[in-house]
Design a protein around this motif. Structure first.
Motif, mmCIF file in Angstrom:
data_model
loop_
_atom_site.group_PDB
_atom_site.id
_atom_site.type_symbol
_atom_site.label_atom_id
_atom_site.label_comp_id
_atom_site.label_asym_id
_atom_site.label_seq_id
_atom_site.Cartn_x
_atom_site.Cartn_y
_atom_site.Cartn_z
ATOM 1 N N SER A 206 0.854 -0.981 0.037
ATOM 2 C CA SER A 206 0.084 -0.106 -0.008
ATOM 3 C C SER A 206 0.856 1.226 0.053
ATOM 4 O O SER A 206 1.811 1.353 0.714
ATOM 5 N N PHE A 207 0.554 2.117 -0.849
ATOM 6 C CA PHE A 207 1.313 3.319 -1.161
ATOM 7 C C PHE A 207 0.601 4.639 -1.201
ATOM 8 O O PHE A 207 0.967 5.815 -1.075
ATOM 9 N N GLU A 208 -0.903 4.564 -1.352
ATOM 10 C CA GLU A 208 -1.536 5.479 -1.672
ATOM 11 C C GLU A 208 -1.556 6.731 -0.439
ATOM 12 O O GLU A 208 -1.520 7.979 -0.982
ATOM 13 N N THR A 209 -1.510 6.355 0.657
ATOM 14 C CA THR A 209 -1.671 7.461 1.871
ATOM 15 C C THR A 209 -0.319 8.285 1.741
ATOM 16 O O THR A 209 -0.254 9.084 2.279
ATOM 17 N N ALA A 213 1.755 13.819 0.500
ATOM 18 C CA ALA A 213 2.758 14.858 1.026
ATOM 19 C C ALA A 213 4.000 14.524 0.487
ATOM 20 O O ALA A 213 5.233 14.970 0.904
ATOM 21 N N TYR A 214 4.041 13.523 -0.798
ATOM 22 C CA TYR A 214 5.482 13.171 -1.181
ATOM 23 C C TYR A 214 6.541 14.332 -1.722
ATOM 24 O O TYR A 214 7.480 14.379 -1.110
ATOM 25 N N THR A 226 8.588 8.583 1.833
ATOM 26 C CA THR A 226 8.426 7.914 0.218
ATOM 27 C C THR A 226 7.678 6.775 0.351
ATOM 28 O O THR A 226 7.505 6.222 1.350
ATOM 29 N N THR A 227 7.259 5.980 -0.602
ATOM 30 C CA THR A 227 6.422 4.940 -0.894
ATOM 31 C C THR A 227 6.783 3.590 -0.424
ATOM 32 O O THR A 227 6.043 2.740 -0.132
ATOM 33 N N GLU A 253 2.093 14.863 -8.997
ATOM 34 C CA GLU A 253 2.922 14.959 -10.307
ATOM 35 C C GLU A 253 4.434 14.737 -9.855
ATOM 36 O O GLU A 253 5.103 14.301 -10.892
ATOM 37 N N LYS A 254 4.829 15.072 -8.751
ATOM 38 C CA LYS A 254 6.283 14.911 -8.486
ATOM 39 C C LYS A 254 6.496 13.317 -8.434
ATOM 40 O O LYS A 254 7.495 12.828 -9.023
ATOM 41 N N TRP A 255 5.652 12.696 -7.728
ATOM 42 C CA TRP A 255 5.633 11.258 -7.599
ATOM 43 C C TRP A 255 5.717 10.552 -9.225
ATOM 44 O O TRP A 255 6.320 9.545 -9.479
ATOM 45 N N LEU A 256 4.714 11.012 -9.961
ATOM 46 C CA LEU A 256 4.601 10.623 -11.232
ATOM 47 C C LEU A 256 5.786 10.764 -12.070
ATOM 48 O O LEU A 256 6.279 9.896 -13.018
#
Length: 434
Positions: A206-209, A213-214, A226-227, A253-256
């Motif tokens: 699970s990484f959604e939460t 704030a990433y 981080t995830t 967007e940054k994580w993308l």
């Protein structure tokens, strides 16, 4: 007469849901058997008999077998070289078609070419599909058709081209009854593979939460912002399309862009396979490395006297993970403060990282050293003390991993920063002038 079947060969895609090769196999003309090969060529090079990644793969396969039992099917697990494993499979079944997903690493490409030849001689179709990236190979190119070697314009096109279609899941459930009904055969044990069970605890899927704030907190190692899904992306226990959909849904967007970096480095390794072992910029192979083995040992163990570097290395050794900001600092320190060949560091990370991925790891090391495509300039030398003040101002991360610092018992720095900086600038300048 033996039943005619298709094989879906799993490698870096250890899941049933949203799996490109499995989807196409299930839509084909024959019942489908899943196959995984513990590749002796790879396992024989792993130095630690309790390598956590082998345990992770093994347990994931057993879980998949359990999930498949509800469909009266299984995953055939083989151990040996790919050639040996395929000979055994072809002796057991009448295989008509083989489906698998693309792999971009140099060894994997040679392996797949050899297996394709082995199958083609017997009249068996070998079909491969894109699965572990959003865009691959030549899908994002410059106007002249050449690959991008700089990330920013690559990402601009990557982001513009990203439509919902590219992150849509493959509807496996619609065709799941096309799996071959078969009982689980006896699996090889970890001991059969030459390994022992690792006590390592693996990150959850699970990484959604973490996404919201990433961007704000991702550079602060003490915040654990981080995830931690690198391991799951590496072995395909999470689909890259699922990760992308979630990022788009949350506007992360940054994580993308981090997912795009992953695509970018795989594209680079595909087009420039020599970078697995040589600098992207050939002049950097002229560097006269010092390669002091005692200094390397101090770096490996986290005893350099630089608290942030040592905290990162101890985190890696203990958990198989290191925070990304700290990865940059420790890589810069090894190559620039100690003048140790980036390939030494890359190999150590390959041994220790749970989420080790050749394309991203090589890309990251060459970036830190300055010898890669779109790399940090060679004269950019991270100051580990300033990095610590900026990204771990309260020493929370450092004190956790280097507790002796509070008692002022931490070792003295093995090299002085100003001296190391002047030395590396001189050595690199000389090498690049050749």
């Amino acid at each position: 007469m033996k039943k005619e079947i298709s094989i879906c060969w799993l490698r870096r895609d250890l899941r049933i849901a949203d799996n490109a090769a499995l989807y196409h196999a299930l839509k084909g003309n024959y019942p489908v058997l899943l196959l995984f090969i513990f590749d002796k060529n790879i396992l024989s090079k792993l130095p630690n008999k309790d390598d956590a990644r082998v345990t992770f793969i093994y347990d994931t396969l057993l879980q998949l077998q359990s999930n498949l039992s509800q469909f009266n099917s299984t995953i055939q697990i083989k151990y040996g070289t790919p050639e040996q494993a395929w000979n055994e499979i072809l002796d057991t079944y009448t295989v008509k078609e083989v489906y698998t997903n693309h792999d971009y690493e140099p060894y994997a490409r040679k392996r797949d070419e050899a297996v394709a030849q082995q199958l083609t001689i017997k009249g068996i179709l070998f079909k491969t599909f894109k699965d572990q990236v959003i865009f691959e190979r030549n899908e994002i190119c410059k106007a002249d058709g050449k690959p991008y070697t700089v990330f920013t314009p690559y990402f601009r096109q990557w982001r513009q081209k990203l439509q919902p279609f590219y992150s849509k899941a493959y509807p496996i459930k619609k065709y799941i009854d096309h799996l071959l009904p078969i009982q689980t055969e006896k699996n090889p044990t970890l001991q059969d593979l030459g390994f022992e069970r690792s006590p390592q605890i693996f990150p959850v899927k699970s990484f959604e939460t973490k996404l919201q704030a990433y961007e704000r907190n991702r550079d602060c190692p003490a915040q654990d912002a981080t995830t931690h899904i690198g391991l799951h992306l590496r072995f395909g226990t999470i689909s890259i399309r699922k990760a992308t959909r979630q990022a788009l849904r949350q506007g992360a967007e940054k994580w993308l862009s981090e997912l795009a970096w992953r695509d970018f480095y795989m594209m680079i390794l595909w087009h420039f396979p020599h970078t697995a072992h040589q600098s992207f910029k050939p002049a950097y192979d002229n560097i006269q490395w010092i390669n002091n083995e005692a200094d390397f040992e101090s770096w490996c163990k986290g005893n350099t006297g630089y608290p942030l570097v040592d905290a990162g290395m101890r985190q890696l050794n203990k958990t198989g993970y290191m925070h990304n900001r700290v990865r940059m600092v420790v890589a810069s320190f090894l190559t620039k403060h100690l003048l140790i060949d980036w390939r030494w560091g890359e190999a150590y990370f390959a041994e220790k990282l749970l989420d080790y991925d050749q394309a991203s790891n090589v890309g990251g090391w060459q970036w830190a050293c300055g010898c890669g495509n779109d790399a940090a300039p060679y004269f950019r030398v991270f100051n580990p003390e300033l990095q610590a003040k900026k990204f771990d101002p309260k020493n929370e991360y450092i004190n956790y991993w280097v507790p002796e610092l509070k008692q002022q018992k931490h070792v003295l720095p093995i090299v002085e920063h100003a001296f190391a900086r002047e030395r590396v600038l001189s050595v690199f300048k000389t090498a690049l002038a050749k």
